[in-house]
Design a protein around this motif. Structure first.
Motif, PDB file in Angstrom:
ATOM      1  N   GLU A  51       0.830  -1.207   0.000  1.00 51.96           N
ATOM      2  CA  GLU A  51       0.000   0.000   0.000  1.00 51.96           C
ATOM      3  C   GLU A  51       0.865   1.257   0.000  1.00 51.96           C
ATOM      4  N   ASP A  52       2.042   1.168   0.625  1.00 50.00           N
ATOM      5  CA  ASP A  52       2.936   2.325   0.725  1.00 50.00           C
ATOM      6  C   ASP A  52       3.847   2.487  -0.488  1.00 50.00           C
ATOM      7  N   GLY A  53       3.676   1.638  -1.492  1.00 46.27           N
ATOM      8  CA  GLY A  53       4.405   1.833  -2.743  1.00 46.27           C
ATOM      9  C   GLY A  53       5.401   0.773  -3.143  1.00 46.27           C
ATOM     10  N   ALA A  54       5.629  -0.244  -2.301  1.00 42.76           N
ATOM     11  CA  ALA A  54       6.542  -1.317  -2.675  1.00 42.76           C
ATOM     12  C   ALA A  54       5.907  -2.182  -3.769  1.00 42.76           C
ATOM     13  N   ASP A  55       6.742  -2.700  -4.655  1.00 40.49           N
ATOM     14  CA  ASP A  55       6.269  -3.650  -5.675  1.00 40.49           C
ATOM     15  C   ASP A  55       6.198  -5.056  -5.118  1.00 40.49           C
ATOM     16  N   ALA A  56       7.082  -5.349  -4.163  1.00 44.61           N
ATOM     17  CA  ALA A  56       7.090  -6.651  -3.501  1.00 44.61           C
ATOM     18  C   ALA A  56       7.552  -6.452  -2.069  1.00 44.61           C
ATOM     19  N   ALA A  57       7.121  -7.348  -1.196  1.00 43.18           N
ATOM     20  CA  ALA A  57       7.538  -7.291   0.207  1.00 43.18           C
ATOM     21  C   ALA A  57       7.669  -8.707   0.722  1.00 43.18           C
ATOM     22  N   THR A  58       8.629  -8.907   1.608  1.00 53.54           N
ATOM     23  CA  THR A  58       8.838 -10.245   2.153  1.00 53.54           C
ATOM     24  C   THR A  58       9.228 -10.178   3.617  1.00 53.54           C
ATOM     25  N   GLY A  59       8.689 -11.087   4.397  1.00 57.96           N
ATOM     26  CA  GLY A  59       9.148 -11.240   5.759  1.00 57.96           C
ATOM     27  C   GLY A  59      10.535 -11.845   5.760  1.00 57.96           C
ATOM     28  N   SER A  60      11.301 -11.568   6.794  1.00 56.91           N
ATOM     29  CA  SER A  60      12.673 -12.063   6.872  1.00 56.91           C
ATOM     30  C   SER A  60      12.945 -12.695   8.224  1.00 56.91           C
ATOM     31  N   ARG A  61      13.532 -13.890   8.172  1.00 56.96           N
ATOM     32  CA  ARG A  61      13.955 -14.570   9.398  1.00 56.96           C
ATOM     33  C   ARG A  61      15.396 -14.259   9.752  1.00 56.96           C
ATOM     34  N   LEU A  62      16.075 -13.492   8.898  1.00 53.17           N
ATOM     35  CA  LEU A  62      17.516 -13.318   9.040  1.00 53.17           C
ATOM     36  C   LEU A  62      17.947 -11.873   9.239  1.00 53.17           C
ATOM     37  N   MET A  63      17.015 -10.992   9.544  1.00 53.78           N
ATOM     38  CA  MET A  63      17.374  -9.614   9.860  1.00 53.78           C
ATOM     39  C   MET A  63      17.665  -9.489  11.358  1.00 53.78           C
ATOM     40  N   LYS A  64      18.288  -8.384  11.722  1.00 53.43           N
ATOM     41  CA  LYS A  64      18.750  -8.192  13.098  1.00 53.43           C
ATOM     42  C   LYS A  64      17.631  -8.373  14.118  1.00 53.43           C
ATOM     43  N   ASN A  65      16.445  -7.845  13.827  1.00 49.52           N
ATOM     44  CA  ASN A  65      15.359  -7.877  14.802  1.00 49.52           C
ATOM     45  C   ASN A  65      14.386  -9.035  14.598  1.00 49.52           C
ATOM     46  N   SER A  66      14.736  -9.981  13.729  1.00 44.52           N
ATOM     47  CA  SER A  66      13.893 -11.158  13.545  1.00 44.52           C
ATOM     48  C   SER A  66      13.919 -12.010  14.810  1.00 44.52           C
ATOM     49  N   ASN A  67      12.794 -12.649  15.087  1.00 44.06           N
ATOM     50  CA  ASN A  67      12.665 -13.497  16.275  1.00 44.06           C
ATOM     51  C   ASN A  67      12.270 -14.889  15.800  1.00 44.06           C
ATOM     52  N   ILE A  68      13.250 -15.792  15.735  1.00 45.81           N
ATOM     53  CA  ILE A  68      12.967 -17.105  15.164  1.00 45.81           C
ATOM     54  C   ILE A  68      13.379 -18.225  16.102  1.00 45.81           C
ATOM     55  N   VAL A  69      12.688 -19.360  15.942  1.00 47.30           N
ATOM     56  CA  VAL A  69      13.050 -20.590  16.639  1.00 47.30           C
ATOM     57  C   VAL A  69      13.017 -21.707  15.615  1.00 47.30           C
ATOM     58  N   ARG A  70      14.186 -22.317  15.377  1.00 47.05           N
ATOM     59  CA  ARG A  70      14.255 -23.474  14.487  1.00 47.05           C
ATOM     60  C   ARG A  70      15.515 -24.271  14.788  1.00 47.05           C
ATOM     61  N   SER A  71      15.582 -25.469  14.231  1.00 54.24           N
ATOM     62  CA  SER A  71      16.698 -26.357  14.497  1.00 54.24           C
ATOM     63  C   SER A  71      17.984 -25.817  13.883  1.00 54.24           C
ATOM     64  N   GLY A  72      19.107 -26.215  14.478  1.00 48.10           N
ATOM     65  CA  GLY A  72      20.395 -25.715  14.023  1.00 48.10           C
ATOM     66  C   GLY A  72      20.716 -26.079  12.591  1.00 48.10           C
ATOM     67  N   ASP A  73      20.338 -27.295  12.148  1.00 42.23           N
ATOM     68  CA  ASP A  73      20.663 -27.692  10.781  1.00 42.23           C
ATOM     69  C   ASP A  73      19.913 -26.855   9.764  1.00 42.23           C
ATOM     70  N   ARG A  74      18.658 -26.523  10.066  1.00 43.51           N
ATOM     71  CA  ARG A  74      17.895 -25.683   9.139  1.00 43.51           C
ATOM     72  C   ARG A  74      18.415 -24.252   9.136  1.00 43.51           C
ATOM     73  N   GLU A  75      18.889 -23.783  10.279  1.00 38.56           N
ATOM     74  CA  GLU A  75      19.451 -22.435  10.358  1.00 38.56           C
ATOM     75  C   GLU A  75      20.710 -22.338   9.491  1.00 38.56           C
ATOM     76  N   ILE A  76      21.572 -23.333   9.607  1.00 35.46           N
ATOM     77  CA  ILE A  76      22.809 -23.345   8.824  1.00 35.46           C
ATOM     78  C   ILE A  76      22.493 -23.432   7.328  1.00 35.46           C
ATOM     79  N   ALA A  77      21.563 -24.317   6.971  1.00 37.71           N
ATOM     80  CA  ALA A  77      21.197 -24.480   5.559  1.00 37.71           C
ATOM     81  C   ALA A  77      20.615 -23.190   4.990  1.00 37.71           C
ATOM     82  N   SER A  78      19.769 -22.521   5.779  1.00 35.06           N
ATOM     83  CA  SER A  78      19.132 -21.291   5.316  1.00 35.06           C
ATOM     84  C   SER A  78      20.152 -20.184   5.103  1.00 35.06           C
ATOM     85  N   ARG A  79      21.036 -20.014   6.068  1.00 33.07           N
ATOM     86  CA  ARG A  79      22.032 -18.950   5.935  1.00 33.07           C
ATOM     87  C   ARG A  79      22.978 -19.233   4.772  1.00 33.07           C
TER      88      ARG A  79
END
Length: 238
Positions: free
Chosen positions: A113-141
């Motif tokens: 609505e504010d003008g972005a063409d696309a927007a995505t949530g992020s699990r890997l930004m500084k203020n993200s709050n995530i809980v997942r297994s270590g292997d998935r974290e390593i694979a994702s990064r």
């Protein structure tokens, strides 16, 4: 078809138990946003009663729509079909297990609505709050590092299943997207950046669900997809 403001899509494959929670919570969140909407369930060859669950909701609420496929299409093809059938000015989708907290839905839509063409949530930004297994974290990064390295993306997280697009913009991008399955998420965001479009990313609260339909074969194929897209962008165009 009468246009609506928002099309929300839940890609589904044998997710009947998750649907029982995701549909009512989605309707509640979309109603709270205050715009006209439709909720499309892109049900992809399920055999566990997912189709019948959605059909019950269709009878109760005309804003809920089932898109059924007898055969497994893959996430990307299911989203392409949902877009073709959608009536919303904004097209968004998120994982049926609601791994990303549904309270972020209004924030996601506000970016468009504010003008972005696309927007995505992020699990890997500084203020993200995530809980997942270590292997998935390593694979994702590792995966996201390779996307940035080879494909020149500026984003932190490409595969978070919580995205929105200006529908008219996405319709222009889809013919250029080749991925039929999981890599669709990454490819859409990379192409949008290559086109000079505004792509917003914001931190989310995310919790790993009890199961996942992403398998080792999918991860391996997405690695190959990175290399194929790099070839397409840098070699075939040269």
């Amino acid at each position: 078809m009468t246009p609506v403001s928002v099309t929300a899509v839940l890609p589904v494959f044998n997710d009947v138990e998750a649907l029982k929670t995701a549909i009512p919570k989605s309707i509640e969140a979309l109603e709270a946003y205050g715009k006209s909407f439709e909720l499309i369930i892109a049900e992809d060859g399920s055999t566990d009663g997912s189709r019948e669950c959605v059909e019950e909701w269709e009878r109760k609420d005309p804003r809920v729509r089932l898109l059924h496929s007898d055969e497994r299409q893959g996430r990307g093809r299911a989203l392409n079909r949902a877009l073709a059938e959608s009536r919303g000015e904004i097209f968004c989708y998120y994982d049926v297990d609601l791994a990303t907290d549904i309270s972020h839905l209004s924030e996601l839509l506000d970016h468009i609505e504010d003008g972005a063409d696309a927007a995505t949530g992020s699990r890997l930004m500084k203020n993200s709050n995530i809980v997942r297994s270590g292997d998935r974290e390593i694979a994702s990064r590792g995966y996201n590092f390779l996307v940035r390295l080879f494909l020149g993306s500026k984003l932190n997280d490409h595969q978070c299943g919580f995205k929105a697009y200006k529908s008219s913009t996405l319709r222009e991008l889809v013919p250029k997207i080749q991925a039929p399955h999981w890599f669709w998420d990454t490819e859409s965001l990379v192409l949008a950046q290559k086109e000079g479009l505004r792509v917003d990313e914001f931190p989310v609260v995310w919790r790993q669900g009890p199961g996942t339909t992403v398998r080792f074969k999918d991860v391996s194929n997405m690695g190959k997809d990175i290399l194929k897209m790099w070839w397409r962008l840098h070699v075939e165009k040269s």
